[in-house]
Design a protein around this motif. Structure first.
Motif, PDB file in Angstrom:
ATOM      1  N   GLU A 102      76.731  73.400 -10.169  1.00 44.10           N
ATOM      2  CA  GLU A 102      75.902  72.190 -10.020  1.00 44.10           C
ATOM      3  C   GLU A 102      75.795  71.465 -11.359  1.00 44.10           C
ATOM      4  OE1 GLU A 102      74.671  70.916  -7.388  1.00 44.10           O
ATOM      5  OE2 GLU A 102      74.042  72.431  -5.939  1.00 44.10           O
ATOM      6  N   LYS A 103      75.518  72.236 -12.419  1.00 43.84           N
ATOM      7  CA  LYS A 103      75.411  71.621 -13.751  1.00 43.84           C
ATOM      8  C   LYS A 103      75.568  72.678 -14.833  1.00 43.84           C
ATOM      9  CE  LYS A 103      70.330  71.630 -13.883  1.00 43.84           C
ATOM     10  NZ  LYS A 103      69.117  70.822 -14.039  1.00 43.84           N
ATOM     11  N   GLN A 104      75.860  72.192 -16.039  1.00 41.53           N
ATOM     12  CA  GLN A 104      76.030  73.045 -17.209  1.00 41.53           C
ATOM     13  C   GLN A 104      75.111  72.550 -18.320  1.00 41.53           C
ATOM     14  OE1 GLN A 104      80.363  72.094 -17.336  1.00 41.53           O
ATOM     15  NE2 GLN A 104      80.623  74.299 -17.642  1.00 41.53           N
ATOM     16  N   HIS A 105      74.636  73.491 -19.117  1.00 37.76           N
ATOM     17  CA  HIS A 105      73.743  73.144 -20.227  1.00 37.76           C
ATOM     18  C   HIS A 105      74.085  74.047 -21.407  1.00 37.76           C
ATOM     19  CE1 HIS A 105      70.067  72.084 -22.382  1.00 37.76           C
ATOM     20  NE2 HIS A 105      69.806  73.369 -22.506  1.00 37.76           N
ATOM     21  N   ASN A 106      74.070  73.502 -22.611  1.00 37.32           N
ATOM     22  CA  ASN A 106      74.254  74.385 -23.765  1.00 37.32           C
ATOM     23  C   ASN A 106      73.267  74.067 -24.872  1.00 37.32           C
ATOM     24  OD1 ASN A 106      75.380  72.107 -24.995  1.00 37.32           O
ATOM     25  ND2 ASN A 106      77.132  73.207 -25.804  1.00 37.32           N
TER      26      ASN A 106
END
Length: 227
Positions: A102-106
């Motif tokens: 659905e989504k990526q975060h770093n």
């Protein structure tokens, strides 16, 4: 100098940092994603050091968290470039994994200077606690926070794995990772710890600097060096 410590505060003496990656997986695709990781993730770990890889069990759903260590920013740039040109990695993992997310975060974080990555005594579960601190950095809240962490360590029910302070992402964030034998072992230990006057006093002192906190119970994936 004081002006520098307001931004990031004290950190390890070397330039090593940690990239924390969080992926939200489509609910119907979590099983597929984990199978893909188990099958192909050796292609990724050939390029740089994986610290840990977990899936969320409680406190979040259909979420995975992984931590990568880099010697410096040039090292990360070189690794990302190599990955982009790795046809096996791109073809077997990335092309199949992206539609499952659905989504990526770093985020980029440093270990606080009084902490090394801990090694768990055996396989277990992990509690990931995120503290949103008041602005001012560890120069402001570092000592009180360390005292609260140490008070929990001294009760003996849990093992500290790492304390990370953000450099990129939501600032004034501290991630603390604890190892526990099992969820029930953690629950019993936490219950008794919070009846300990020393823990209560240390926590009470540190919450002056706290905006909010949240936690997750994480289960390590087979590829995770931290089991």
């Amino acid at each position: 100098p004081v002006h520098a410590s307001l931004a990031t505060g004290p950190r390890q003496k070397n330039s090593a940092f940690y990239e924390i990656r969080t992926y939200d997986i489509k609910p119907s695709k979590m099983k597929d994603f984990v199978e893909l990781v188990n099958k192909y993730f050796h292609l990724r770990t050939a390029h740089s050091e994986l610290v840990g890889f977990w899936s969320a069990e409680l406190g979040a759903m259909n979420k995975v968290v992984h931590i990568w260590k880099y010697e410096d920013f040039a090292h990360r740039t070189a690794v990302r470039h190599a990955l982009a040109n790795d046809k096996d990695w791109q073809g077997k993992f990335i092309s199949a994994a992206l539609p499952l997310m659905e989504k990526q975060h770093n985020e980029v974080a440093y270990l606080v200077p009084w902490c090394q990555i801990g090694k768990p005594p055996k396989e277990g579960v992990y509690e990931w606690v995120t503290f949103q601190m008041k602005p001012g950095g560890p120069a402001l809240w570092g000592e009180a926070f360390r005292a609260a962490i140490n008070a929990h360590i001294n009760t003996g029910y849990t093992k500290l794995i790492g304390v990370f302070h953000t450099e990129y992402g939501l600032l004034n964030t501290v991630h603390v990772i604890w190892w526990n034998e099992s969820p029930d072992h953690r629950a019993a230990g936490r219950h008794s710890a919070h009846e300990d006057a020393r823990v209560v006093a240390a926590v009470r002192d540190s919450v002056r600097f706290l905006e909010s906190q949240q936690n997750m119970l994480l289960m390590p994936l087979p590829c995770s060096p931290l089991k």
